[in-house]
Scaffold this active site. Structure first.
Site, PDB file in Angstrom:
ATOM      1  N   GLU A   1      34.642  47.810  27.770  1.00  0.00           N
ATOM      2  CA  GLU A   1      33.282  47.818  27.222  1.00  0.00           C
ATOM      3  C   GLU A   1      32.873  49.200  26.733  1.00  0.00           C
ATOM      4  O   GLU A   1      32.250  49.337  25.680  1.00  0.00           O
ATOM      5  CB  GLU A   1      32.290  47.307  28.274  1.00  0.00           C
ATOM      6  CG  GLU A   1      32.381  45.808  28.560  1.00  0.00           C
ATOM      7  CD  GLU A   1      33.537  45.415  29.479  1.00  0.00           C
ATOM      8  OE1 GLU A   1      34.220  46.330  29.998  1.00  0.00           O
ATOM      9  OE2 GLU A   1      33.769  44.218  29.673  1.00  0.00           O
TER      10      GLU A   1
ATOM     11  N   HIS B   1      27.184  38.432  37.890  1.00  0.00           N
ATOM     12  CA  HIS B   1      27.190  37.728  36.599  1.00  0.00           C
ATOM     13  C   HIS B   1      25.836  37.115  36.270  1.00  0.00           C
ATOM     14  O   HIS B   1      25.773  36.176  35.482  1.00  0.00           O
ATOM     15  CB  HIS B   1      28.234  36.603  36.606  1.00  0.00           C
ATOM     16  CG  HIS B   1      29.647  37.049  36.391  1.00  0.00           C
ATOM     17  ND1 HIS B   1      30.340  37.760  37.323  1.00  0.00           N
ATOM     18  CD2 HIS B   1      30.494  36.890  35.335  1.00  0.00           C
ATOM     19  CE1 HIS B   1      31.570  37.997  36.874  1.00  0.00           C
ATOM     20  NE2 HIS B   1      31.690  37.493  35.664  1.00  0.00           N
TER      21      HIS B   1
HETATM   22  C1  LIG Z   1      34.000  44.331  33.098  1.00  0.00           C
HETATM   23  C2  LIG Z   1      34.343  42.943  32.769  1.00  0.00           C
HETATM   24  N1  LIG Z   1      34.602  42.605  31.502  1.00  0.00           N
HETATM   25  C3  LIG Z   1      34.902  41.343  31.172  1.00  0.00           C
HETATM   26  C4  LIG Z   1      34.954  40.363  32.127  1.00  0.00           C
HETATM   27  C5  LIG Z   1      35.258  38.922  31.761  1.00  0.00           C
HETATM   28  N2  LIG Z   1      36.602  38.555  32.207  1.00  0.00           N
HETATM   29  C6  LIG Z   1      36.812  37.947  33.373  1.00  0.00           C
HETATM   30  S1  LIG Z   1      38.424  37.703  33.685  1.00  0.00           S
HETATM   31  C7  LIG Z   1      38.859  38.401  32.219  1.00  0.00           C
HETATM   32  C8  LIG Z   1      40.299  38.487  31.829  1.00  0.00           C
HETATM   33  C9  LIG Z   1      41.104  39.234  32.835  1.00  0.00           C
HETATM   34  O1  LIG Z   1      42.438  39.260  32.441  1.00  0.00           O
HETATM   35  P1  LIG Z   1      43.536  39.801  33.436  1.00  0.00           P
HETATM   36  O2  LIG Z   1      43.085  41.125  33.978  1.00  0.00           O
HETATM   37  O3  LIG Z   1      44.842  39.765  32.761  1.00  0.00           O
HETATM   38  O4  LIG Z   1      43.500  38.800  34.678  1.00  0.00           O
HETATM   39  P2  LIG Z   1      43.868  37.255  34.706  1.00  0.00           P
HETATM   40  O5  LIG Z   1      42.644  36.494  34.396  1.00  0.00           O
HETATM   41  O6  LIG Z   1      44.962  37.029  33.749  1.00  0.00           O
HETATM   42  O7  LIG Z   1      44.287  37.006  36.115  1.00  0.00           O
HETATM   43  C10 LIG Z   1      37.747  38.820  31.510  1.00  0.00           C
HETATM   44  C11 LIG Z   1      37.778  39.468  30.200  1.00  0.00           C
HETATM   45  C12 LIG Z   1      34.652  40.741  33.448  1.00  0.00           C
HETATM   46  N3  LIG Z   1      34.624  39.855  34.431  1.00  0.00           N
HETATM   47  N4  LIG Z   1      34.373  42.025  33.745  1.00  0.00           N
END
Ligand SMILES: Cc1ncc(C[n+]2csc(CCOP(=O)(O)OP(=O)(O)O)c2C)c(N)n1
Ligand SMILES: Cc1ncc(C[n+]2csc(CCOP(=O)(O)OP(=O)(O)O)c2C)c(N)n1
Ligand SMILES: [Mg+2]
Ligand SMILES: [Mg+2]
Lengths: 325, 319, 325, 319
Positions: A60, A129
């Site tokens: 972000e 959230h």
């Molecule tokens: C600071 C922040 N930005 C965006 C999100 C939304 N979000 C939740 S999970 C996710 C993807 C995470 O990907 P990864 O780290 O590869 O974990 P995975 O879901 O594959 O286990 C996002 C963008 C969040 N929760 N927190």
């Protein structure tokens, strides 16, 4: 006129502005191929391509400051922060950079940027959230802060925000995304800085915004049956906010309630209340009552008891009617 | 890339001298109390801005740091109005609102010094994004210290630029110090270029030599301009003085300071130019005099400018 | 009693608490060998070593969350953010993690952490080094927010903050660092959540904190000559703040002025004013007047015109005396 | 490190089965509407938590993510109270305040799932800092996805840990997806381990095989425990289902999903155990039944627990 959902009205606003002005682009996590976590940009990637609908890494701070840099070089970014809670990751971008770039560089640069973010409860998504943090941004000189409560408003206000040459924090409310409403077929905008009287009334003024507009209207319906006539002012722009409309209304009703979903303490209701207590105290016939969430983090399984609703507004209004001077 | 000819070499020397003498003058007027706030000078680090900005036109962008006078000068900022800004005057580039720490000049693509360490890195990245978006051949440069590479902003910006292959060069002037802390305290690595692997980004390290910098920067900037994507360029240099003017550097031994000052990029370059007969002693003196008089004029101008009127403070918050 | 500077009182508080409790440690940029950018930890590194006086890379988000993790494992970190402006880099740590860890984990964890930061003008350091953002933190459930105005207060409040089991945002003011004052030789603390009446008076109540306490006292001196008797309440803790002391005072004076260095709009004065307008409106004999900085970023060369001072407080008080109901 | 014996192997299998079946059950009750909010399951990724937590005691720490059920289970969380939390009940570990996304269990060193991507990484680093400060031999583990490595929090935490040589293992489960975006969109590198160079940190990559993970994690954890500092461990795995339950994965081809599901760490391990005669078909059935009944009991317990009373919402904000 046509019926449209709030989230789709956001899309239309972005789409039309991107068509109108090739400098407008959208950037954020999953805004591209996926069409946005809440679907706000569905279809835009196919239409405008990856250069104008830009998927980013989860970063972000990075992409918000990148947008700021792009904005100061002539582009007009729309930044999507997936949940308002994540804006905590880019407060430096927004507060130290975006809000100040124009002023501190002696007006050399303008930073026409819209940072969109959905706030509030509705998804039982818990403490990280569900926050409503608009009061923070309203405290920062250089930012405009906009909150839209209906599909019509969100489209008109978002278009104005995109066309505005100042940075705008544009706050949606998750529970409104699915809301349907009627909007004109043709291009329209709604000016920033002007409030909208969503319901006229003569006994009490409610100053509110976003989802709480609807809760206030519900409350007003019930209160009407009790013989209390409520005026509901949708601020729409929290910073700079429309003093004239608020003052005129209080001049008529002599009673004020403020209502927002954010925790009550130190929320935007405090500023409205304080200005009124400073500038038109003698017009008041009753204490100013504020409605807001209780002073704890949002709760997963108790969300429905946590977010303020029509009942809270009703009680607040009744409280202002209890006694007069 | 062609080796710089005589004219260019003299230009480099002149620019470096201008930066050095400007910083020296600033230290003087700061100590007089004519400049307020924080003042971070770049003495000892003049080679980098000159070697880099030699490849940039007014249309190219640069975002710098608290230690950014050198870059602004090498990018062509008008010294009079820059000085007025540092003096907090109405005619300054930022209407006296910013002073040294946010000096900016849009006309020359100076996107601003930044009071936030690392703050300028993603901003420059955004400029590179804009250049690509607008299909120009502009290039952006972000300059920063090795300390800034500890910030998430550095990481997030380089990651993005690498993915999007943006036309940007990340220039880290590694002077071995972040405020009062030596590199060993705040970095687990010796070379900032080790950080580029994380982004699959080419990285080049050079010494504090203007010609070396010129060559490496030239390649990186050319590469960026041609669509080849970002480069991380590390310049190993030294901070001669304290973090800001007034910092007595109690944390740093006298010897270390002397050692740093011993490696003078300006004097070394001067020696080379003399040895190569590009310049003679008298040319050098002439350049010094001419540069000094330009600086003195700028200071005189700044001194005479009025401060902004308090009422102007409220102007232009919104357009 | 002994005379001591504010910055040194901070050092003493940290030093004594570190001696008292081996779990207390200090972490931040240049806090160690260099003794802190403002000298607050001078000598502590030599005394307690690098394990307890921890220099960090420039990474506010990282080290603040690291401190949060350490706090939830039994340590009691003091985090130094060099300038309050840089707290924008770690709002996620403070707001999403630190403020919520205890509540959202069902009280399993406690997070005894103090995040110290100097705010405000005084150095002509311009827009990114002069902000006052306490209102943001006061809007976040789970945090306590403390501001100290004298060497005595800063020592007593900081010691209480370090001993408190809740996260505390501890705000200093740069212009106070050099201030001298008298403090006891022996150990003392000042309870959080209690305001201090810095001057008693009967005509107008000023609710203020930090540097503006002194400006208010200066104003009160002058106003006394004009026959206006001013009560100056130093809130000391902004969240949770001491309603009782404020209410009692207003019950006596029937007039309220709030004063802080932060921009007036949406500052903590708004909350005080709003609560009073809600809970004791009929006690008021005059509009509530707020003092705060103008709604623009801090300015480099115009700083002295930007930060509010005694004159602004005087004018505000006079305004409340102009007329009564 | 010794190879795991028969008993350990059966334990691994049992844990993995427990995670798998818990997640499956959760999908079911989520679809019933019995669980609210967001639910991210880790089906297909069961090997990592088991291979890692096998080396950890209750005193060791783990901080996880939105996709954290597996780690909490493998770390020993009591399924009944965990389930109660997911159902939002008063008896839940977090009093029903958190649900899946912030599940924590202090007694077992589960420092919490985290709703902020990257949020747990510096928090686990802080736990490692505390362990060193308190001179214990505790180790901390941070788990996260490859998407999280884009956040500044990742960068700042690893930098700090490397400088201080903290007892921590950074475990990246690279499942190729961050929400609805494949790795190619948000990373300029193929392997997360490339990021370790930036911190001069050893890095190891393993496949989604519990024994491989067990071995690599064992070395890294041992190293951390002995004061050797942090390691970055990358596990290449696959996300079978959508980002959260309810995500129809329109952005992802059917074939890709089938291919992911084809590489089943649980089934592969089962096959090995059968081939090596560690287990027989009937043992496997027995384990399945036993695990399932434990899960069903937990769900029954959770169902019967009362919700917290609205008035309790105000409790315990401050101590
Ligand atoms: C600071 C922040 N930005 C965006 C999100 C939304 N979000 C939740 S999970 C996710 C993807 C995470 O990907 P990864 O780290 O590869 O974990 P995975 O879901 O594959 O286990 C996002 C963008 C969040 N929760 N927190
Ligand atoms: C976000 C942030 N944190 C801390 C500071 C304080 N600060 C100013 S300069 C500096 C050191 C920067 O070191 P480096 O990046 O190496 O640049 P140099 O000063 O050596 O040119 C620090 C810590 C700041 N301005 N911004
Ligand atoms: Mg440096
Ligand atoms: Mg992933």
């Amino acid at each position: 006129m046509k019926d449209i959902r709030y989230i789709f009205a956001i899309k239309e606003a972005m789409e039309e502005e991107m068509e109108r002005d090739e400098n407008v682009f959208l950037i954020g996590e999953d805004v591209g191929i996926a069409g946005g976590s809440f679907g706000a940009s569905r279809g835009l990637y196919d239409k405008f391509g990856p250069e104008r609908v830009v998927d980013t890494p989860i970063s972000e701070l990075g992409f918000t400051s990148i947008a700021a840099g792009a904005a100061s070089c002539g582009l007009r970014p729309i930044v999507e922060i997936m949940f308002m809670d994540f804006v905590t990751c880019c407060m430096d971008s927004i507060v130290n950079q975006i809000a100040k770039m124009r002023y501190m560089f002696g007006n050399q640069y303008s930073v026409p940027i819209v940072v969109r973010m959905p706030e509030g409860g509705g998804l039982n998504a818990g403490p990280q959230h569900s926050q409503c943090l608009e009061a923070w941004f309203a405290h920062v000189p250089g930012l405009k802060v906009v909150m839209a409560s209906t599909p019509y408003d969100v489209k008109g206000l978002l278009k104005s925000s995109i066309r505005d040459d100042n940075p705008v924090i544009f706050i949606e409310n998750k529970t409104l995304h699915a809301m349907k409403g009627s909007i004109p077929e043709e291009d329209f905008t709604i000016p920033l800085g002007k409030a909208d009287i969503k319901r006229e009334g003569s006994d009490v003024t409610i100053v509110t915004a976003s989802r709480m507009v609807h809760e206030s209207l519900k409350a007003a319906d019930v209160l009407a049956e009790e013989g209390i006539s409520v005026e509901v002012i949708d601020l729409m722009t929290i910073q700079p906010w429309d003093r004239e409309t608020v003052f005129n209304s209080i001049g008529k009703t002599h009673r004020l309630v403020t209502a927002h979903e954010a925790v009550k303490q130190f929320g935007f209701g405090a500023e409205i209340s304080a200005v009124v207590a400073e500038e038109m105290l003698d017009e008041l016939d009753a204490p100013i009552v504020r409605v807001g969430a209780p002073f704890v983090p949002a709760s997963y399984s108790l969300e429905k008891f946590y977010v303020p609703g029509a009942d809270d507004v009703k009680n607040a209004v009744r409280k202002t009617m209890e006694r007069s001077f | 890339m062609r080796k710089p000819g005589k004219k260019k070499l003299i230009e480099f020397y002149t620019w470096m001298t201008k930066i050095r003498k400007t910083e020296e003058k600033l230290m003087e007027v700061f100590s007089n109390g004519e400049i307020l706030g924080f003042l971070h000078v770049s003495i000892g680090q003049e080679a980098a801005p000159v070697g880099i900005c030699a490849h940039l036109s007014d249309l190219d962008y640069i975002a710098t740091t608290h230690r950014g006078h050198g870059h602004a000068i090498a990018k062509g900022i008008d010294l009079k109005y820059a000085m007025a800004e540092l003096f907090g005057k109405k005619e300054g580039f930022c209407m006296g609102r910013s002073g040294s720490m946010h000096l900016a000049d849009k006309k020359h693509g100076v996107m601003g010094a930044n009071g936030i360490v690392g703050g300028g890195i993603p901003i420059a990245t955004g400029a590179a994004f804009a250049a690509r978006y607008q299909k120009t051949d502009q290039v952006a440069v972000a300059t920063f210290g090795e300390g800034a590479t500890g910030e998430g902003a550095f990481h997030e910006a380089l990651n993005f630029a690498a993915i999007k292959k943006l036309p940007i060069v990340y220039v880290c002037e590694n002077n071995g110090w972040a405020e009062f802390s030596p590199q060993s305290i705040h970095m687990p690595i010796k070379d900032v270029i080790s950080r580029a692997t994380a982004y699959n980004m080419p990285a080049v390290q050079v010494s504090n030599d203007v010609l070396e910098i010129y060559e490496a920067a030239g390649k990186a900037i050319e590469r960026a301009r041609m669509g080849g994507g970002p480069t991380l360029l590390e310049i190993k240099c030294d901070r001669w003085y304290g973090h800001y003017v007034g910092d007595a550097q109690k944390y740093r031994g006298k010897e270390a300071v002397e050692k740093a000052m011993g490696k003078d990029c300006l004097l070394n370059f001067e020696a080379t130019l003399l040895a190569d007969k590009v310049l003679q002693k008298k040319d050098i003196e002439k350049i010094g005099v001419q540069v000094q008089s330009e600086i003195d004029e700028a200071v005189d101008f700044a001194r005479e400018c009025p401060f902004p009127d308090p009422s102007e403070m409220m102007n232009g918050l919104y357009i």
